[in-house]
Write a protein that holds these residues in place. Sequence first.
Motif, PDB file in Angstrom:
ATOM      1  N   ASP A 232       1.315 -41.460   1.324  1.00 37.17           N
ATOM      2  CA  ASP A 232       1.800 -42.765   0.890  1.00 37.17           C
ATOM      3  C   ASP A 232       0.819 -43.352  -0.115  1.00 37.17           C
ATOM      4  N   LYS A 233       1.122 -44.558  -0.592  1.00 33.68           N
ATOM      5  CA  LYS A 233       0.286 -45.193  -1.604  1.00 33.68           C
ATOM      6  C   LYS A 233      -1.130 -45.429  -1.091  1.00 33.68           C
ATOM      7  N   PHE A 357       6.911 -43.585  -4.223  1.00 33.73           N
ATOM      8  CA  PHE A 357       6.981 -44.025  -2.832  1.00 33.73           C
ATOM      9  C   PHE A 357       7.846 -45.283  -2.744  1.00 33.73           C
ATOM     10  N   VAL A 365      10.147 -41.549   2.006  1.00 39.82           N
ATOM     11  CA  VAL A 365       9.161 -41.184   1.010  1.00 39.82           C
ATOM     12  C   VAL A 365       9.615 -39.931   0.293  1.00 39.82           C
TER      13      VAL A 365
END
Length: 378
Positions: A232-233, A357, A365
């Motif tokens: 994820d980010k 994302f 995702v």
Amino acid sequence: MGLTPPRLELEHVSRVYDGQRVVDDVSLSLAPGQVTCLLGPSGCGKSTTLRIAAGVEGPSSGVVRIDGQVVADGTLTLPPEQRNVGLMFQDFALFPHLDVAGNIAFGLSVPKAEKAARVRDLLTRVGLTGYERKYPHQLSGGEQQRVALARALAPRPRVLLMDEPFSGLDNRLRDDVRDATLDILKEEGTAVLLVTHEPEEAMRMADQIALMRAGRIVQVGAPYNIYNTPVDKDAAGFFSDINVLHSSVKDRQASTPFGRFLTPGLVDDADVEIIFRPQHLHLDFDRKDGPPRETPERGSPARGHVLRARFIGNQSLVEFEMEQDRSVIRATIPGVFLPPKGTPLWLSLRRDRCFVFPCAHQTKVSSPFERDYPPHSA
């Protein structure tokens, strides 16, 4: 013959304090000779997980095994001295009244001659031959760290647990000591669980990184994989600076100053973030013959104007305001590159180093996209 069990295994381990889960359903396994770094920000539960593995405290639920033997299961908790684990902490915890040989030999229950031989061998391997009669206060920080390592390895533990053991050293010394420590650990074949909050340290030392956040392990993998395929980010941003483009989905695509990106699995109007690192930007000068050509590797170029440029050692950091949406983008360029404020430049980015994302309120995702984007439409 059956498969060799993991040297250390944590299975659905949780720890609750005053109704709060500081370790939440952690599962992790270490093979013999493997260095695993438990990486995450301060307060995420790393050290508590290490203490549970050591037997300093027990899990509220879940199972801990060493070489297949259950050493904790929520009711049973074997103490550290019955687990054959070595421990190293930030402060080294050397005994000030014992000399170097006495510190290394402390806790060794073997005949005197064998004990002396083990001490000599370890002093040679950590580069401290001749230091046997020195006391901790006579040693530098790096020397104290090496004595602590030798003491932890002296009983030949099956598992070595290390809690930020290099944090007290200056940067230049830290790199040398880490490299020497890694060589010794590999020679010993010990399974190592190293707690750190420094991504560079984890990347430098680990065979496997377990990224932890808010008591949970969010991603496990080899350093290369965990860096290049973040879950994820926040995972991407933990390892380096990132640029973030905001967009929304229309016809399974998201429009940005750099063209359109596919957004598989997301519905129209879903908010998305396109993530890429500053080093993956390419710069071109603003020429009279127009913008650089669009390519599958770099997509559509976008023009920005320099906000500031700074030299930061072996590279330059240049910040741009993009013409199309006034977003701010950072690029790192090897060497010295310091264009004046306001200089127009064309930016393009490596599509195989970008990630899409969904924003935090969405759940799906997408995978990193490689050379998989539709032509940009003006």
